[in-house]
Design an enzyme around this catalytic site. Structure first.
Site, short mmCIF file in Angstrom:
data_model
loop_
_atom_site.label_atom_id
_atom_site.label_comp_id
_atom_site.label_asym_id
_atom_site.label_seq_id
_atom_site.Cartn_x
_atom_site.Cartn_y
_atom_site.Cartn_z
N TYR A 142 0.83 -1.21 0.00
CA TYR A 142 0.00 0.00 0.00
C TYR A 142 0.87 1.26 0.00
O TYR A 142 0.47 2.31 0.52
CB TYR A 142 -0.95 0.03 1.21
CG TYR A 142 -1.95 -1.12 1.28
CD1 TYR A 142 -2.05 -2.06 0.26
CD2 TYR A 142 -2.80 -1.26 2.37
CE1 TYR A 142 -2.96 -3.12 0.33
CE2 TYR A 142 -3.72 -2.30 2.44
CZ TYR A 142 -3.78 -3.23 1.42
OH TYR A 142 -4.69 -4.27 1.51
N LYS A 195 6.21 -14.30 1.81
CA LYS A 195 5.88 -14.94 0.52
C LYS A 195 7.14 -14.88 -0.33
O LYS A 195 7.10 -14.61 -1.53
CB LYS A 195 4.70 -14.22 -0.14
CG LYS A 195 4.09 -14.96 -1.31
CD LYS A 195 3.44 -16.29 -0.92
CE LYS A 195 3.23 -17.15 -2.15
NZ LYS A 195 2.70 -18.49 -1.84
N ASP A 228 0.08 -18.16 2.55
CA ASP A 228 -1.00 -19.11 2.27
C ASP A 228 -1.06 -20.17 3.37
O ASP A 228 -2.15 -20.53 3.85
CB ASP A 228 -0.86 -19.73 0.86
CG ASP A 228 0.59 -19.93 0.42
OD1 ASP A 228 1.50 -19.62 1.20
OD2 ASP A 228 0.81 -20.41 -0.71
N ASP A 252 -3.78 -7.22 6.37
CA ASP A 252 -5.15 -6.76 6.11
C ASP A 252 -6.06 -7.98 5.91
O ASP A 252 -7.13 -8.10 6.52
CB ASP A 252 -5.11 -5.87 4.85
CG ASP A 252 -6.41 -5.13 4.60
OD1 ASP A 252 -7.35 -5.28 5.40
OD2 ASP A 252 -6.48 -4.39 3.59
N ASP A 256 -8.91 -9.92 8.81
CA ASP A 256 -10.33 -10.20 8.55
C ASP A 256 -10.63 -11.68 8.77
O ASP A 256 -11.68 -12.04 9.30
CB ASP A 256 -10.72 -9.82 7.12
CG ASP A 256 -11.25 -8.38 7.00
OD1 ASP A 256 -10.86 -7.54 7.83
OD2 ASP A 256 -12.04 -8.11 6.07
MG MG Z 1 -9.25 -4.49 5.85
#
Ligand code: MG
Ligand code: NAI
Length: 360
Positions: A142, A195, A228, A252, A256
């Site tokens: 980001y 990763k 993963d 992020d 969740d």
């Molecule tokens: Mg989020």
């Protein structure tokens, strides 16, 4: 009587369910302040930024927005986003503008399992689960570097580049933060999410910095797990987790997943910290503006109230933060639940139940 400690808080309710959950958190904090008999108080200043502000002004935030909130003790944020404004405009225009403008580089997101709430993760029935995702909040995927071009090639010919930016400074500071946090917890362990098998530049730098920082914390157990595999581990071996440090995008997504495993996105709290305290930190639920349920009075305020508890910790009121967390657990255990976690209570019912349990 001693002087009242006054905390100046900038409240930014934003869009959708944001105003509903921010009102809930403010109610809990004001109830605590009243019960403190003058030990501390909150002075609220509300900023109307968000998609409604955008409709009136063409901007998501005042031009000098980050400057205007710089001198507050903390920011209390709801959520941003509404179908009238493209999501990349609203998110970059407000939340990322504040997080980056105020260098809130550590995003702390506890995954908490509450009594009385049926979690989809069956392991929560038998093992006490409690881990925290530490998100690099200033760069990575980001970072905002890239561009679009070649639209002149005609339909189907455009090219977009979205680059990730990993700096040694950015990696090192978030990893040290994660290790320091691990030292405050019962289980002293940091899991790094990577990763590097597929992303051979940024993620390899991430791994190298992790190994270097880990050497300074010989008392803290470590592991490095591909993202993963970490998604699978959240489901299959969550009892092995304590502090999980990850890049902006990875954390992020994983946070969740963590909140969903605990029962609902509406439960998860978060803190966007500037650990050096050069700028105010910002406290917000993990969820977004939930347009599908906004305005109905049914959204879950627990994530926002939990974020208020993290704000109390940050303001030096850790005992009060624990009091709020105990009140949330007691309200849930008493069966006062919104419909996302299988109940019928309203946002206001749950907030009132938390306030009622503050004394306990
Ligand atoms: Mg989020
Ligand atoms: P979302 O988190 O708003 O909603 C996802 C699902 O979770 C929906 O079914 C919603 O009803 C449910 N949910 C969320 N919060 C809840 C609560 N407090 N109580 C009960 N259920 C809740 O994510 P979505 O739908 O992907 O995005 C909606 C908007 O929010 C978009 O504009 C997006 O850009 C924005 N967004 C903003 C964030 C922020 O301001 N920090 C974070 C995530 C999304």
């Amino acid at each position: 009587m001693s002087e009242t400690r006054r905390f100046r808080i900038a409240s930014i309710p934003g869009d959708g369910v944001g105003p509903e959950v921010v009102a809930a958190g403010r109610q809990v904090l004001d109830a605590l302040a009243t019960a403190s008999h003058g030990a501390f108080a909150f002075e609220w200043t509300e900023f109307p930024w968000g998609c409604g502000f955008h409709a009136r002004t063409g901007r998501m935030i005042d031009e000098d927005g980050p400057e205007r909130v710089r001198d507050f003790d903390a920011l209390y944020f709801g959520a941003v986003g509404w179908p009238t404004v493209p999501d990349h405009v609203s998110l970059w225009g407000l939340r990322l503008r504040l997080c980056q403008g105020l260098d809130q580089w550590a995003n702390v997101r506890p995954v908490t399992f509450l009594p009385g709430i049926t979690a989809p993760l069956r392991a929560a029935d038998t093992a006490p689960l409690d881990w925290v995702v530490v998100r690099e909040n200033s760069e990575g995927e980001y970072g905002g570097f890239g561009g679009r071009n070649f639209a002149g090639r005609g339909p189907g010919g455009e090219v977009a580049v979205q680059s990730s930016v990993f700096t040694e400074v950015g990696c090192e500071r978030i990893m040290r933060f994660a290790f320091d946090l691990a030292r405050t917890r019962d289980r002293r362990k940091v899991s790094s999410v990577t990763k590097s098998n597929a992303q051979q530049y940024g993620m390899v730098l991430w791994d190298e910095v992790f190994a270097r920082v880990a050497a300074d914390y010989p008392d803290v157990e470590t592991e490095s797990v591909l993202v993963d595999a970490m998604a699978a581990k959240f489901v299959l071996r969550p009892q092995d987790l304590s502090v999980v440090v990850a890049s902006n995008l990875h954390a992020d997504i994983l946070s969740d997943l963590g909140s969903a495993l605990s029962g609902s996105l509406g439960l998860a709290a978060s803190a966007n910290l500037n650990p050096e305290r050069r700028t105010p930190s910002m406290f917000e639920p993990v969820h977004g503006s939930a347009p599908d349920i906004a305005g109905q009075g049914v959204c879950n305020p627990v994530g926002a109230i939990g974020s208020a508890a993290l704000m109390l910790d940050h303001l030096g009121l850790a005992a009060e933060g624990d009091r709020v967390r105990r009140a949330i657990a007691a309200a849930c255990a008493a069966g006062v639940r919104t419909r996302d976690v299988g109940g019928t209570a309203s946002t206001k019912d749950v907030t009132a139940a938390v306030v009622d349990h503050l004394g306990g």
